[in-house]
Design a protein around this motif. Structure first.
Motif, PDB file in Angstrom:
ATOM      1  N   SER A   1       0.813  -1.223   0.000  1.00 19.66           N
ATOM      2  CA  SER A   1       0.000   0.000   0.000  1.00 19.66           C
ATOM      3  C   SER A   1       0.845   1.271   0.000  1.00 19.66           C
ATOM      4  O   SER A   1       0.374   2.331  -0.377  1.00 19.66           O
ATOM      5  CB  SER A   1      -0.948  -0.006   1.196  1.00 19.66           C
ATOM      6  OG  SER A   1      -0.207  -0.068   2.392  1.00 19.66           O
ATOM      7  N   HIS A   2       2.092   1.172   0.399  1.00 14.68           N
ATOM      8  CA  HIS A   2       2.980   2.347   0.425  1.00 14.68           C
ATOM      9  C   HIS A   2       3.910   2.351  -0.793  1.00 14.68           C
ATOM     10  O   HIS A   2       5.055   2.756  -0.697  1.00 14.68           O
ATOM     11  CB  HIS A   2       3.769   2.379   1.738  1.00 14.68           C
ATOM     12  CG  HIS A   2       4.633   1.167   1.955  1.00 14.68           C
ATOM     13  ND1 HIS A   2       4.102  -0.045   2.322  1.00 14.68           N
ATOM     14  CD2 HIS A   2       5.956   0.984   1.849  1.00 14.68           C
ATOM     15  CE1 HIS A   2       5.087  -0.918   2.425  1.00 14.68           C
ATOM     16  NE2 HIS A   2       6.216  -0.324   2.140  1.00 14.68           N
ATOM     17  N   HIS A   3       3.384   1.945  -1.950  1.00 16.15           N
ATOM     18  CA  HIS A   3       4.191   1.847  -3.166  1.00 16.15           C
ATOM     19  C   HIS A   3       4.622   3.201  -3.705  1.00 16.15           C
ATOM     20  O   HIS A   3       5.611   3.295  -4.408  1.00 16.15           O
ATOM     21  CB  HIS A   3       3.459   1.063  -4.255  1.00 16.15           C
ATOM     22  CG  HIS A   3       2.063   1.517  -4.505  1.00 16.15           C
ATOM     23  ND1 HIS A   3       1.753   2.739  -5.041  1.00 16.15           N
ATOM     24  CD2 HIS A   3       0.896   0.896  -4.260  1.00 16.15           C
ATOM     25  CE1 HIS A   3       0.449   2.847  -5.137  1.00 16.15           C
ATOM     26  NE2 HIS A   3      -0.109   1.749  -4.663  1.00 16.15           N
ATOM     27  N   GLY A   4       3.903   4.263  -3.395  1.00 15.82           N
ATOM     28  CA  GLY A   4       4.284   5.605  -3.829  1.00 15.82           C
ATOM     29  C   GLY A   4       4.046   5.881  -5.305  1.00 15.82           C
ATOM     30  O   GLY A   4       4.584   6.846  -5.849  1.00 15.82           O
ATOM     31  N   ILE A   5       3.249   5.062  -5.958  1.00 19.93           N
ATOM     32  CA  ILE A   5       2.960   5.264  -7.382  1.00 19.93           C
ATOM     33  C   ILE A   5       1.704   6.121  -7.491  1.00 19.93           C
ATOM     34  O   ILE A   5       0.645   5.736  -7.010  1.00 19.93           O
ATOM     35  CB  ILE A   5       2.775   3.919  -8.099  1.00 19.93           C
ATOM     36  CG1 ILE A   5       4.043   3.067  -7.963  1.00 19.93           C
ATOM     37  CG2 ILE A   5       2.441   4.144  -9.575  1.00 19.93           C
ATOM     38  CD1 ILE A   5       3.888   1.639  -8.476  1.00 19.93           C
ATOM     39  N   ASP A   6       1.837   7.274  -8.125  1.00 24.36           N
ATOM     40  CA  ASP A   6       0.711   8.193  -8.265  1.00 24.36           C
ATOM     41  C   ASP A   6      -0.440   7.531  -9.016  1.00 24.36           C
ATOM     42  O   ASP A   6      -0.202   6.724  -9.930  1.00 24.36           O
ATOM     43  CB  ASP A   6       1.138   9.452  -9.030  1.00 24.36           C
ATOM     44  CG  ASP A   6       2.059  10.343  -8.208  1.00 24.36           C
ATOM     45  OD1 ASP A   6       1.931  10.346  -6.971  1.00 24.36           O
ATOM     46  OD2 ASP A   6       2.896  11.029  -8.819  1.00 24.36           O
ATOM     47  N   PRO A   7      -1.674   7.907  -8.685  1.00 24.37           N
ATOM     48  CA  PRO A   7      -2.838   7.315  -9.369  1.00 24.37           C
ATOM     49  C   PRO A   7      -2.806   7.465 -10.893  1.00 24.37           C
ATOM     50  O   PRO A   7      -3.165   6.534 -11.604  1.00 24.37           O
ATOM     51  CB  PRO A   7      -4.026   8.067  -8.758  1.00 24.37           C
ATOM     52  CG  PRO A   7      -3.556   8.461  -7.395  1.00 24.37           C
ATOM     53  CD  PRO A   7      -2.083   8.763  -7.566  1.00 24.37           C
ATOM     54  N   TRP A   8      -2.356   8.606 -11.401  1.00 26.10           N
ATOM     55  CA  TRP A   8      -2.305   8.778 -12.853  1.00 26.10           C
ATOM     56  C   TRP A   8      -1.343   7.773 -13.483  1.00 26.10           C
ATOM     57  O   TRP A   8      -1.589   7.270 -14.578  1.00 26.10           O
ATOM     58  CB  TRP A   8      -1.923  10.207 -13.239  1.00 26.10           C
ATOM     59  CG  TRP A   8      -0.516  10.585 -12.894  1.00 26.10           C
ATOM     60  CD1 TRP A   8      -0.086  11.196 -11.759  1.00 26.10           C
ATOM     61  CD2 TRP A   8       0.654  10.342 -13.683  1.00 26.10           C
ATOM     62  NE1 TRP A   8       1.280  11.352 -11.783  1.00 26.10           N
ATOM     63  CE2 TRP A   8       1.760  10.840 -12.968  1.00 26.10           C
ATOM     64  CE3 TRP A   8       0.870   9.757 -14.930  1.00 26.10           C
ATOM     65  CZ2 TRP A   8       3.066  10.757 -13.433  1.00 26.10           C
ATOM     66  CZ3 TRP A   8       2.186   9.693 -15.404  1.00 26.10           C
ATOM     67  CH2 TRP A   8       3.258  10.188 -14.661  1.00 26.10           C
ATOM     68  N   LEU A   9      -0.238   7.449 -12.778  1.00 26.95           N
ATOM     69  CA  LEU A   9       0.718   6.479 -13.303  1.00 26.95           C
ATOM     70  C   LEU A   9       0.148   5.062 -13.215  1.00 26.95           C
ATOM     71  O   LEU A   9       0.390   4.239 -14.103  1.00 26.95           O
ATOM     72  CB  LEU A   9       2.051   6.573 -12.561  1.00 26.95           C
ATOM     73  CG  LEU A   9       3.185   5.691 -13.080  1.00 26.95           C
ATOM     74  CD1 LEU A   9       3.420   5.901 -14.566  1.00 26.95           C
ATOM     75  CD2 LEU A   9       4.450   5.956 -12.276  1.00 26.95           C
ATOM     76  N   GLN A  10      -0.629   4.788 -12.175  1.00 23.43           N
ATOM     77  CA  GLN A  10      -1.304   3.494 -12.080  1.00 23.43           C
ATOM     78  C   GLN A  10      -2.215   3.289 -13.291  1.00 23.43           C
ATOM     79  O   GLN A  10      -2.247   2.205 -13.878  1.00 23.43           O
ATOM     80  CB  GLN A  10      -2.114   3.404 -10.785  1.00 23.43           C
ATOM     81  CG  GLN A  10      -1.269   3.410  -9.531  1.00 23.43           C
ATOM     82  CD  GLN A  10      -2.116   3.519  -8.282  1.00 23.43           C
ATOM     83  OE1 GLN A  10      -3.240   3.027  -8.224  1.00 23.43           O
ATOM     84  NE2 GLN A  10      -1.584   4.162  -7.263  1.00 23.43           N
ATOM     85  N   VAL A  11      -2.934   4.357 -13.666  1.00 24.12           N
ATOM     86  CA  VAL A  11      -3.801   4.324 -14.839  1.00 24.12           C
ATOM     87  C   VAL A  11      -2.979   3.989 -16.076  1.00 24.12           C
ATOM     88  O   VAL A  11      -3.342   3.111 -16.868  1.00 24.12           O
ATOM     89  CB  VAL A  11      -4.512   5.681 -15.010  1.00 24.12           C
ATOM     90  CG1 VAL A  11      -5.143   5.817 -16.380  1.00 24.12           C
ATOM     91  CG2 VAL A  11      -5.540   5.901 -13.916  1.00 24.12           C
TER      92      VAL A  11
END
Length: 144
Positions: A89-99
């Motif tokens: 959960s603390h991966h630090g990947i922004d939501p836009w990058l997840q998309v």
């Protein structure tokens, strides 16, 4: 949650809560909040003890390198991707990058289905709209 329930899901939740409670008590004894430490210190100790940096790095890389498996449906790929996100959960990947990661690493057929559902290019949508579209598509895909 009913802690007196006899189903196995509730027993697992109860045991998990008991474990986290014991961990919390142990860590608060190590990091005394009243002596100038804060919850960030407590979180750091918790993650260091139970989520070694090497494991977190491997799981973060698994997210970054996500790939829809051959024969995996959109619903299965979405579940697979969300499971990876939840593992760290603390991966630090922004939501836009997840998309971007999910969209860029599904097969062409899945990408076309996503674009069709989005009435054009999904990249023109906000992150919130994207998540909603994919959730709906995955639900529909799972039901069919």
């Amino acid at each position: 949650m009913d802690v007196h329930s006899t189903d196995s899901g509730s027993k697992i939740q109860t045991n998990t809560l008991r474990i986290f409670y014991n961990v919390w008590i142990h860590l608060t004894s190590m990091v005394n909040i009243e002596k100038g430490h804060d919850y960030e210190d407590l979180t750091t100790h918790f993650l260091a003890q139970f989520f070694p940096s090497g494991r977190a790095t491997k799981l973060r890389n698994d997210i970054l390198m996500f790939q829809q498996h051959h024969g995996e449906s959109l619903s299965e790929a979405w579940t697979h991707f969300k499971d990876l996100l939840q593992k760290v959960s603390h991966h630090g990947i922004d939501p836009w990058l997840q998309v971007e990661i999910f969209y860029d690493h599904v097969n062409q057929t899945t990408r076309r289905a996503i674009n069709h559902s989005a009435s054009g290019k999904l990249r023109d949508k906000s992150v919130e709209e994207y998540w909603e579209i994919i959730e709906d598509l995955a639900l529909y895909d799972n039901e069919s």
